[in-house]
Structures are given as structure tokens and as C-alpha cells.
Motif scaffolding. Structure first.
Motif, short mmCIF file in Angstrom:
data_model
loop_
_atom_site.label_atom_id
_atom_site.label_comp_id
_atom_site.label_asym_id
_atom_site.label_seq_id
_atom_site.Cartn_x
_atom_site.Cartn_y
_atom_site.Cartn_z
N ASN A 180 0.81 -1.22 0.00
CA ASN A 180 0.00 0.00 0.00
C ASN A 180 0.84 1.27 0.00
O ASN A 180 0.53 2.23 -0.71
N SER A 181 1.90 1.28 0.78
CA SER A 181 2.74 2.49 0.85
C SER A 181 3.40 2.77 -0.50
O SER A 181 3.57 3.94 -0.88
N GLN A 182 3.75 1.73 -1.22
CA GLN A 182 4.36 1.91 -2.54
C GLN A 182 3.34 2.42 -3.55
O GLN A 182 3.69 3.19 -4.46
N SER A 183 2.09 2.00 -3.41
CA SER A 183 1.04 2.51 -4.29
C SER A 183 0.91 4.02 -4.18
O SER A 183 0.73 4.73 -5.17
N LEU A 184 1.01 4.51 -2.95
CA LEU A 184 0.92 5.96 -2.73
C LEU A 184 2.04 6.67 -3.47
O LEU A 184 1.82 7.67 -4.16
N ASP A 185 3.26 6.16 -3.35
CA ASP A 185 4.40 6.78 -4.02
C ASP A 185 4.27 6.70 -5.54
O ASP A 185 4.55 7.67 -6.26
N LEU A 186 3.85 5.55 -6.04
CA LEU A 186 3.69 5.36 -7.49
C LEU A 186 2.62 6.29 -8.04
O LEU A 186 2.76 6.84 -9.14
N PHE A 187 1.55 6.48 -7.27
CA PHE A 187 0.47 7.37 -7.71
C PHE A 187 0.95 8.81 -7.78
O PHE A 187 0.66 9.53 -8.74
N LYS A 188 1.71 9.22 -6.77
CA LYS A 188 2.22 10.59 -6.75
C LYS A 188 3.15 10.84 -7.94
O LYS A 188 3.18 11.95 -8.49
N ARG A 189 3.91 9.82 -8.35
CA ARG A 189 4.83 9.97 -9.46
C ARG A 189 4.15 9.85 -10.81
O ARG A 189 4.76 10.12 -11.85
N GLY A 190 2.91 9.42 -10.81
CA GLY A 190 2.19 9.26 -12.06
C GLY A 190 2.43 7.93 -12.75
O GLY A 190 2.04 7.74 -13.91
N ASP A 191 3.04 6.98 -12.03
CA ASP A 191 3.34 5.68 -12.61
C ASP A 191 2.12 4.76 -12.64
O ASP A 191 2.10 3.77 -13.39
N ILE A 192 1.15 5.02 -11.80
CA ILE A 192 -0.12 4.30 -11.82
C ILE A 192 -1.25 5.32 -11.84
O ILE A 192 -1.05 6.48 -11.48
N GLN A 193 -2.42 4.86 -12.26
CA GLN A 193 -3.56 5.78 -12.38
C GLN A 193 -4.63 5.55 -11.31
O GLN A 193 -5.63 6.25 -11.27
N GLY A 194 -4.38 4.57 -10.44
CA GLY A 194 -5.35 4.34 -9.38
C GLY A 194 -5.03 3.09 -8.59
O GLY A 194 -4.09 2.35 -8.89
N ALA A 195 -5.85 2.85 -7.55
CA ALA A 195 -5.65 1.68 -6.69
C ALA A 195 -6.97 1.29 -6.05
O ALA A 195 -7.80 2.16 -5.73
N TRP A 196 -7.16 -0.01 -5.89
CA TRP A 196 -8.28 -0.52 -5.07
C TRP A 196 -7.64 -0.78 -3.72
O TRP A 196 -6.92 -1.75 -3.53
N ALA A 197 -7.87 0.12 -2.76
CA ALA A 197 -7.09 0.11 -1.53
C ALA A 197 -7.98 0.09 -0.29
O ALA A 197 -9.06 0.68 -0.27
N PRO A 198 -7.49 -0.57 0.77
CA PRO A 198 -8.20 -0.54 2.06
C PRO A 198 -7.84 0.73 2.82
O PRO A 198 -6.85 1.40 2.51
N GLU A 199 -8.63 1.02 3.85
CA GLU A 199 -8.30 2.15 4.71
C GLU A 199 -7.13 1.81 5.63
O GLU A 199 -7.01 0.67 6.08
N PRO A 200 -6.23 2.77 5.86
CA PRO A 200 -6.34 4.20 5.56
C PRO A 200 -5.77 4.60 4.21
O PRO A 200 -5.68 5.80 3.91
N TRP A 201 -5.37 3.63 3.39
CA TRP A 201 -4.64 3.98 2.18
C TRP A 201 -5.50 4.64 1.12
O TRP A 201 -5.01 5.50 0.38
N SER A 202 -6.76 4.27 1.03
CA SER A 202 -7.63 4.98 0.09
C SER A 202 -7.78 6.44 0.50
O SER A 202 -7.77 7.35 -0.34
N SER A 203 -7.89 6.69 1.80
CA SER A 203 -7.99 8.07 2.28
C SER A 203 -6.68 8.82 2.08
O SER A 203 -6.68 10.01 1.74
N ARG A 204 -5.55 8.16 2.25
CA ARG A 204 -4.27 8.83 2.01
C ARG A 204 -4.13 9.19 0.54
O ARG A 204 -3.62 10.27 0.20
N LEU A 205 -4.56 8.31 -0.33
CA LEU A 205 -4.48 8.60 -1.77
C LEU A 205 -5.35 9.79 -2.13
O LEU A 205 -4.98 10.64 -2.95
N VAL A 206 -6.52 9.87 -1.50
CA VAL A 206 -7.43 10.99 -1.79
C VAL A 206 -6.91 12.30 -1.20
O VAL A 206 -6.83 13.33 -1.89
#
Length: 353
Positions: A180-206
């Protein structure tokens, strides 16, 4: 490339992994893991697993506030944390873990791959708390074609949910499995366009990365309730130490009641635990949003498990729907609930093979 073909490698990997696990088990050699097991009284030690997620709030609170330790008395509590369900399944089937808070999907997989012998579902923990969050420019499911999305781990609860939804929507999407923590970093860099994530990671992404919610998983379920986190026990441990499992369930109920009655303090406890386990606390806004998106409940919502088993087939992570009859044993949970003056939970037939 079709969605079906993109999922083929994933499906084979999951099936191979679980086949290997089953191959190392006593069940695969024709042995019942509970054969000859007798009540031996309280265990000297119980090994408990859980994840550093808000969806495992009851476990975090139960450990930190001492609810488990109080009820266990002289039984030593040893804890271990995991990133996602398949790793916890490995530990349970390998007998290096006795009890785990775990996603509903891996719970079904563990039961199926052990021939219905190695594990039992004994309680629920959390309903809800998973979302598909995406880049702001994605406004419809069709916009996901050709995009890259992530889930926490191959074959975990969110992985199955995403792939099942993509198959239903007939979308051509690349699904990558990262922590999950890597998804956040990848999203910020634009390497991925989204994630199906549990809390709190969906909230962190938002809130921390500017994502938006394309789909809340609760919208896919009747009444908006589905089992995100449940409690799974090794069947042999349950047979040999029901007193210890009952004590854990009393602690689990106490932790859940504490969270429901003391929301502010519960958030503080969870955040402190997350900081200790991950090295970083959540911001107040993230914590508030994450708690708003979950429901803490000891009800495992047993009636949803046959559908979850079918979803794994649609998602391509199982060849056929697992037979979940016999998965549940709510005897001790309902004993604890009755003693506390609370309504018992329905097995929905999952207690009978």
C-alpha cells in the motif's frame, strides 16, 4: 490484450502458490488436522496476526489497550503483522500462526486449499473500508482502459474485488500488486492511475495525493455491508484450546465496544499503533475519513461468503468456486455475545458441511 489474458499470469501464480501450500499440508496427505485433537485447556501461548491498517482497528486496539492480554490471563500473547492476506494464510497453514485478523478472500482460499480442514472462521471485525481511487481526469470506468491500477497483494481481498469488477465491466486494465505504501508513491509519481485500496490507504491517496473515488466497494453490496476483515483460527488450535480462543474473542468484543463508545480515543490508539508499526502517523483528516468509511463489527456477515467464493472465479484467481460450507464456527462467538447480553450472529449455513 483482453482483461482475461492480462489476468492469466496472476491466476496461475495464485493457483500455483496455493497448490504448493496444500502440498505441504497434512490435509494433502489425507490427514485431518483436527483428528485426535482434544481440549487441552488454555494454551501456553497464542500467536496472533493482523495488519497495520485501519480496517484492523479492533486488533490494534485490542493489543495496545491490553484487552486481549487481560482476557488471556496466563496465556502469552505473541503478535505478528502482515501486509496482506496471502502472507497470513501461509503462516496459518504452515502452523506458525494460530489466529489472524484477515481479509475474507484469503480466509476462503485458506479453507479451500486445506480441503476444508485447516482453518475456521470464528468472528468478523470490519465491514467496508475499501475504495477504487483514481486520477482526477478519470471520470468513468471506460476511462480506465489501458491504465495501470494496483492492489496490495496477489489474491488478497482487494485484488479479487478489483479483478472481479474489471471482468464485469469488460475493461482492459493492467493490475499490479505492490504494498500500500508503494502505491501511494507510485500514484504521486504518475506511474499508476489508481488503486483498489483498504483504509487508511484509500484516504491517504485521496487527501495526500489528490486522488478521487471512482467506486466505493460498499456500493456493490446489498445494504452497503461486506466483510473486509474477519478472524480466522487454525482448526487444530481451536479444537485443542477453545478456552484461549474464547478469551481472544472476549478481548475482541471489548476492543470493538471500546472503539464504538470512545471514537476519539480509539482513533488516537489506532494512530499511535500505526506510527509504531509503520513509522508514520496519519493526519487527522485522513484518520477521520478512514474511520468514517468502516464499520467495526464482530458479525462476519456469513451470508456473503458464497458470493465472495464465486467472485474469485470471475476474478480469475480460482478455477472453481470454493465450497464454503463448514467454514464457520460461531459457537464461541455467540457464547461471548450471549454472556455480554448482545444478539448472536447468524451462520447462514456456513457451519454445516
Amino acid at each position: 490484450m483482453s482483461t482475461k489474458r492480462r489476468f492469466l499470469t496472476t491466476s496461475l501464480a495464485v493457483l500455483t502458490a496455493f497448490t504448493a501450500l496444500a502440498g505441504c499440508s497434512r490435509i494433502d496427505r489425507g490427514e485431518d488436522s483436527t483428528a485426535g485433537a482434544q481440549d487441552q485447556g488454555a494454551a501456553a501461548e497464542v500467536r496472533l496476526g493482523y495488519f497495520p491498517n485501519v480496517t484492523h482497528a479492533a486488533a490494534l486496539i485490542g493489543v495496545d489497550k491490553g484487552f486481549f492480554a487481560k482476557e488471556l490471563g496466563g496465556t502469552k500473547l505473541t503478535t505478528q503483522t502482515f501486509n496482506a492476506g496471502p502472507d497470513a494464510v501461509n503462516a496459518l497453514l504452515g502452523s506458525s500462526l494460530d489466529v489472524s485478523f484477515i481479509g475474507s478472500g484469503p480466509a476462503i482460499n485458506a479453507y479451500a486449499k486445506s480441503g476444508g480442514e485447516a482453518v475456521r472462521l470464528v468472528a468478523g471485525a470490519t465491514s467496508g473500508g475499501a475504495q477504487l481511487v483514481v486520477k482526477p481526469e478519470i471520470t468513468s470506468p471506460a476511462d480506465l482502459n489501458g491504465k495501470v491500477l494496483t492492489t496490495p497483494q496477489l489474491g488478497n481481498t482487494q485484488d479479487v474485488a478489483l479483478k472481479k469488477w474489471l471482468a464485469d465491466e469488460k475493461l482492459d486494465v493492467q493490475v499490479t500488486n505492490v504494498e500500500n505504501s508503494q502505491s501511494l508513491d507510485l500514484f504521486k509519481r504518475g506511474d499508476i492511475q489508481g488503486a483498489w485500496a483498504p483504509e487508511p490507504w484509500s484516504s491517504r491517496l485521496v487527501l495526500d495525493a489528490g486522488a478521487k473515488v471512482l467506486l466505493d466497494e460498499k456500493d456493490l453490496w446489498e445494504g452497503g455491508r461486506f466483510p473486509t476483515t474477519v478472524v480466522l483460527v487454525r482448526a487444530e488450535f481451536l479444537a485443542e484450546h477453545p478456552q484461549t480462543v474464547e478469551a481472544l474473542l472476549r478481548g475482541h468484543l471489548a476492543a470493538t465496544d471500546f472503539a464504538l463508545d470512545n471514537e476519539v480515543e480509539a482513533k488516537q490508539v489506532v494512530n499511535a499503533a500505526l506510527k509504531q508499526l509503520t513509522g508514520k502517523a496519519l493526519g487527522d483528516a485522513v484518520l477521520d475519513r478512514a474511520f468514517d468509511n468502516i464499520e467495526l463489527t464482530v458479525d462476519p456477515q456469513a451470508k456473503s461468503f458464497p458470493q465472495l467464493a464465486e467472485d474469485a472465479v470471475t476474478a480469475g484467481v480460482a478455477k472453481e468456486a470454493a465450497d464454503v460450507a463448514g467454514l464457520a464456527d460461531f459457537t464461541l462467538l455467540n457464547k461471548v455475545l450471549t454472556a455480554a447480553g448482545k444478539p448472536t450472529v447468524d451462520t447462514a449455513g456456513l457451519d454445516k458441511k
